[in-house]
Design a protein around this motif. Structure first.
Motif, PDB file in Angstrom:
ATOM      1  N   MET A   1       0.853  -1.175   0.000  1.00 50.69           N
ATOM      2  CA  MET A   1       0.000   0.000   0.000  1.00 50.69           C
ATOM      3  C   MET A   1       0.896   1.235   0.000  1.00 50.69           C
ATOM      4  SD  MET A   1      -2.970   1.029   2.775  1.00 50.69           S
ATOM      5  CE  MET A   1      -4.065  -0.246   2.196  1.00 50.69           C
ATOM      6  N   LEU A   2       0.532   2.174  -0.816  1.00 52.15           N
ATOM      7  CA  LEU A   2       1.204   3.472  -0.835  1.00 52.15           C
ATOM      8  C   LEU A   2       0.133   4.519  -1.093  1.00 52.15           C
ATOM      9  CD1 LEU A   2       3.737   5.214  -0.718  1.00 52.15           C
ATOM     10  CD2 LEU A   2       4.000   4.851  -3.183  1.00 52.15           C
ATOM     11  N   LEU A   3      -0.140   5.327  -0.063  1.00 54.61           N
ATOM     12  CA  LEU A   3      -1.163   6.356  -0.140  1.00 54.61           C
ATOM     13  C   LEU A   3      -0.515   7.702   0.150  1.00 54.61           C
ATOM     14  CD1 LEU A   3      -3.856   4.557   2.049  1.00 54.61           C
ATOM     15  CD2 LEU A   3      -3.650   4.498  -0.445  1.00 54.61           C
ATOM     16  N   ARG A  11       2.657   4.021   3.940  1.00 52.85           N
ATOM     17  CA  ARG A  11       3.341   3.037   3.105  1.00 52.85           C
ATOM     18  C   ARG A  11       3.516   1.744   3.893  1.00 52.85           C
ATOM     19  NH1 ARG A  11       8.342   2.504   5.051  1.00 52.85           N
ATOM     20  NH2 ARG A  11       9.302   4.251   6.152  1.00 52.85           N
ATOM     21  N   ASN A  12       3.710   0.662   3.151  1.00 58.16           N
ATOM     22  CA  ASN A  12       3.986  -0.621   3.789  1.00 58.16           C
ATOM     23  C   ASN A  12       5.247  -0.512   4.636  1.00 58.16           C
ATOM     24  OD1 ASN A  12       1.840  -1.692   2.357  1.00 58.16           O
ATOM     25  ND2 ASN A  12       3.121  -2.723   0.855  1.00 58.16           N
ATOM     26  N   ALA A  13       5.208  -1.082   5.825  1.00 56.68           N
ATOM     27  CA  ALA A  13       6.420  -1.186   6.633  1.00 56.68           C
ATOM     28  C   ALA A  13       7.324  -2.226   5.984  1.00 56.68           C
ATOM     29  CB  ALA A  13       6.071  -1.588   8.056  1.00 56.68           C
ATOM     30  N   ALA A  14       8.623  -1.943   5.954  1.00 55.72           N
ATOM     31  CA  ALA A  14       9.600  -2.837   5.337  1.00 55.72           C
ATOM     32  C   ALA A  14      10.675  -3.197   6.365  1.00 55.72           C
ATOM     33  CB  ALA A  14      10.236  -2.141   4.125  1.00 55.72           C
ATOM     34  N   ALA A  15      11.542  -4.105   5.994  1.00 60.00           N
ATOM     35  CA  ALA A  15      12.607  -4.561   6.897  1.00 60.00           C
ATOM     36  C   ALA A  15      13.423  -3.376   7.438  1.00 60.00           C
ATOM     37  CB  ALA A  15      13.514  -5.558   6.196  1.00 60.00           C
ATOM     38  N   GLY A  16      13.621  -2.364   6.621  1.00 58.77           N
ATOM     39  CA  GLY A  16      14.369  -1.183   7.051  1.00 58.77           C
ATOM     40  C   GLY A  16      13.674  -0.381   8.140  1.00 58.77           C
ATOM     41  N   ASP A  17      12.394  -0.642   8.368  1.00 55.21           N
ATOM     42  CA  ASP A  17      11.636   0.042   9.424  1.00 55.21           C
ATOM     43  C   ASP A  17      11.645  -0.728  10.738  1.00 55.21           C
ATOM     44  OD1 ASP A  17      10.547   2.209   7.764  1.00 55.21           O
ATOM     45  OD2 ASP A  17       9.403   0.599   6.770  1.00 55.21           O
ATOM     46  N   ALA A  18      12.216  -1.921  10.731  1.00 52.76           N
ATOM     47  CA  ALA A  18      12.134  -2.793  11.908  1.00 52.76           C
ATOM     48  C   ALA A  18      12.734  -2.149  13.156  1.00 52.76           C
ATOM     49  CB  ALA A  18      12.786  -4.141  11.622  1.00 52.76           C
ATOM     50  N   SER A  19      13.854  -1.468  13.011  1.00 52.19           N
ATOM     51  CA  SER A  19      14.498  -0.845  14.168  1.00 52.19           C
ATOM     52  C   SER A  19      13.612   0.242  14.774  1.00 52.19           C
ATOM     53  CB  SER A  19      15.857  -0.265  13.762  1.00 52.19           C
ATOM     54  OG  SER A  19      16.463   0.353  14.861  1.00 52.19           O
ATOM     55  N   ARG A  20      13.034   1.078  13.919  1.00 45.08           N
ATOM     56  CA  ARG A  20      12.155   2.150  14.402  1.00 45.08           C
ATOM     57  C   ARG A  20      10.907   1.554  15.061  1.00 45.08           C
ATOM     58  NH1 ARG A  20      12.134   7.314  13.082  1.00 45.08           N
ATOM     59  NH2 ARG A  20      13.255   6.971  11.145  1.00 45.08           N
ATOM     60  N   LEU A  21      10.289   0.565  14.409  1.00 42.55           N
ATOM     61  CA  LEU A  21       9.120  -0.082  14.994  1.00 42.55           C
ATOM     62  C   LEU A  21       9.468  -0.712  16.342  1.00 42.55           C
ATOM     63  CD1 LEU A  21       7.569  -1.691  11.793  1.00 42.55           C
ATOM     64  CD2 LEU A  21       6.498   0.072  13.220  1.00 42.55           C
ATOM     65  N   CYS A  22      10.609  -1.367  16.404  1.00 41.53           N
ATOM     66  CA  CYS A  22      11.065  -1.994  17.644  1.00 41.53           C
ATOM     67  C   CYS A  22      11.202  -0.936  18.747  1.00 41.53           C
ATOM     68  CB  CYS A  22      12.384  -2.716  17.402  1.00 41.53           C
ATOM     69  SG  CYS A  22      12.942  -3.700  18.794  1.00 41.53           S
ATOM     70  N   ASN A  23      11.811   0.191  18.426  1.00 37.30           N
ATOM     71  CA  ASN A  23      11.956   1.271  19.412  1.00 37.30           C
ATOM     72  C   ASN A  23      10.600   1.771  19.894  1.00 37.30           C
ATOM     73  OD1 ASN A  23      14.753   1.196  19.347  1.00 37.30           O
ATOM     74  ND2 ASN A  23      14.918   2.810  17.810  1.00 37.30           N
ATOM     75  N   ARG A  60      -1.417  -5.820   6.854  1.00 39.59           N
ATOM     76  CA  ARG A  60      -0.103  -5.186   6.802  1.00 39.59           C
ATOM     77  C   ARG A  60       0.091  -4.230   7.969  1.00 39.59           C
ATOM     78  NH1 ARG A  60       3.070  -6.185   2.728  1.00 39.59           N
ATOM     79  NH2 ARG A  60       2.187  -6.846   0.754  1.00 39.59           N
ATOM     80  N   ARG A  61       1.360  -4.089   8.327  1.00 40.51           N
ATOM     81  CA  ARG A  61       1.786  -3.001   9.194  1.00 40.51           C
ATOM     82  C   ARG A  61       2.246  -1.887   8.278  1.00 40.51           C
ATOM     83  NH1 ARG A  61       3.730  -7.631  12.872  1.00 40.51           N
ATOM     84  NH2 ARG A  61       3.642  -8.517  10.808  1.00 40.51           N
ATOM     85  N   LEU A  62       1.892  -0.675   8.629  1.00 43.03           N
ATOM     86  CA  LEU A  62       2.120   0.471   7.764  1.00 43.03           C
ATOM     87  C   LEU A  62       2.839   1.579   8.539  1.00 43.03           C
ATOM     88  CD1 LEU A  62      -1.561   0.460   6.499  1.00 43.03           C
ATOM     89  CD2 LEU A  62       0.404  -0.309   5.158  1.00 43.03           C
ATOM     90  N   ALA A  68       7.838  13.544   4.919  1.00 37.97           N
ATOM     91  CA  ALA A  68       8.884  12.522   4.767  1.00 37.97           C
ATOM     92  C   ALA A  68       9.513  12.086   6.091  1.00 37.97           C
ATOM     93  CB  ALA A  68       9.960  12.980   3.781  1.00 37.97           C
ATOM     94  N   GLU A  69       8.898  12.438   7.233  1.00 36.99           N
ATOM     95  CA  GLU A  69       9.386  12.021   8.550  1.00 36.99           C
ATOM     96  C   GLU A  69       8.401  11.026   9.158  1.00 36.99           C
ATOM     97  OE1 GLU A  69      12.212  12.803  10.238  1.00 36.99           O
ATOM     98  OE2 GLU A  69      12.880  13.886   8.461  1.00 36.99           O
ATOM     99  N   PRO A  70       8.850   9.823   9.518  1.00 38.96           N
ATOM    100  CA  PRO A  70       7.953   8.864  10.167  1.00 38.96           C
ATOM    101  C   PRO A  70       7.403   9.425  11.475  1.00 38.96           C
ATOM    102  CG  PRO A  70       9.956   7.776   9.439  1.00 38.96           C
ATOM    103  CD  PRO A  70      10.182   9.257   9.294  1.00 38.96           C
ATOM    104  N   LEU A  71       6.090   9.279  11.670  1.00 43.74           N
ATOM    105  CA  LEU A  71       5.461   9.793  12.884  1.00 43.74           C
ATOM    106  C   LEU A  71       4.721   8.710  13.653  1.00 43.74           C
ATOM    107  CD1 LEU A  71       2.118  10.315  12.389  1.00 43.74           C
ATOM    108  CD2 LEU A  71       3.079  12.003  10.871  1.00 43.74           C
ATOM    109  N   GLY A  72       4.517   7.557  13.029  1.00 40.47           N
ATOM    110  CA  GLY A  72       3.807   6.493  13.727  1.00 40.47           C
ATOM    111  C   GLY A  72       3.530   5.326  12.808  1.00 40.47           C
ATOM    112  N   GLU A  73       2.702   4.440  13.338  1.00 42.13           N
ATOM    113  CA  GLU A  73       2.381   3.239  12.566  1.00 42.13           C
ATOM    114  C   GLU A  73       0.903   2.930  12.658  1.00 42.13           C
ATOM    115  OE1 GLU A  73       1.762  -0.134  13.902  1.00 42.13           O
ATOM    116  OE2 GLU A  73       2.173   0.204  16.007  1.00 42.13           O
ATOM    117  N   MET A  74       0.440   2.229  11.655  1.00 43.38           N
ATOM    118  CA  MET A  74      -0.936   1.745  11.629  1.00 43.38           C
ATOM    119  C   MET A  74      -0.926   0.351  11.032  1.00 43.38           C
ATOM    120  SD  MET A  74      -2.417   4.322   8.596  1.00 43.38           S
ATOM    121  CE  MET A  74      -3.697   4.876   9.616  1.00 43.38           C
TER     122      MET A  74
END
Length: 175
Positions: A1-3, A11-23, A60-62, A68-74
């Motif tokens: 998903m890309l909106l 956008r879809n969460a990807a492997a590169g987002d794992a550290s941020r999601l983990c934090n 999906r986790r998004l 262009a700055e991550p602010l959260g997840e859905m």
């Protein structure tokens, strides 16, 4: 998903987002409303492995971004019978109370109904999360029930939740 809607992106969460999601997920101040005042205690590798199981069909986790700055997840999850269960967290305190949640949630809801063909969207929130309840009701969600003392958080304290649902005919689009 890309909106995308002006400065907002989902956008879809990807492997590169794992550290941020983990934090975020290990931060008790972010996760307290979900019953984890001490955080999830997960690892980056566990998050990466979980993301590999995501799909458009199952859910999906998004990642949500503003300018262009991550602010959260859905997230959304297919629970069957054309019903999606969703969740949203603005994880960066400086990005809360700016109206992003309403617009981002409207973007996701619109895509779930119009692009992915869901007929109903459900969610739940802590009974004390009045800010979220206001947003959900503004978008047309209907309160279905209150689940009093439904579960205990990590500290052993009873928590109550509110169940909501939304059908497309009731959706108020704030994109």
């Amino acid at each position: 998903m890309l909106l995308q809607n002006r400065e907002l992106v989902i956008r879809n969460a990807a492997a590169g987002d794992a550290s941020r999601l983990c934090n975020w997920w290990n931060d008790g101040s972010v996760m307290a409303h979900a019953g984890f005042p001490e955080g999830l205690g997960t690892t980056v590798e566990e998050v990466k492995q979980g993301l590999l199981k995501d799909s458009d069909e199952a859910g999906r986790r998004l990642i949500m971004e503003a300018d262009a700055e991550p602010l959260g997840e859905m997230n959304y999850r297919n629970v069957g019978n054309k019903i999606a269960e969703i969740g949203i967290k603005i994880c960066e305190p400086s990005k809360q109370e700016k109206g992003y949640g309403t617009r981002l949630l409207a973007m996701l809801v619109h895509a779930l109904f119009m692009d992915l063909g869901y007929g109903k969207i459900i969610l739940d929130t802590n009974v004390n999360n009045s800010r979220a309840q206001h947003v959900y009701e503004k978008l047309g969600f209907h309160k279905i029930r209150v689940n009093k003392d439904a579960w205990k958080d990590q500290l052993g304290e009873w928590q109550s939740s509110v169940d909501y649902e939304l059908e497309m005919k009731d959706f108020v689009d704030y994109r």
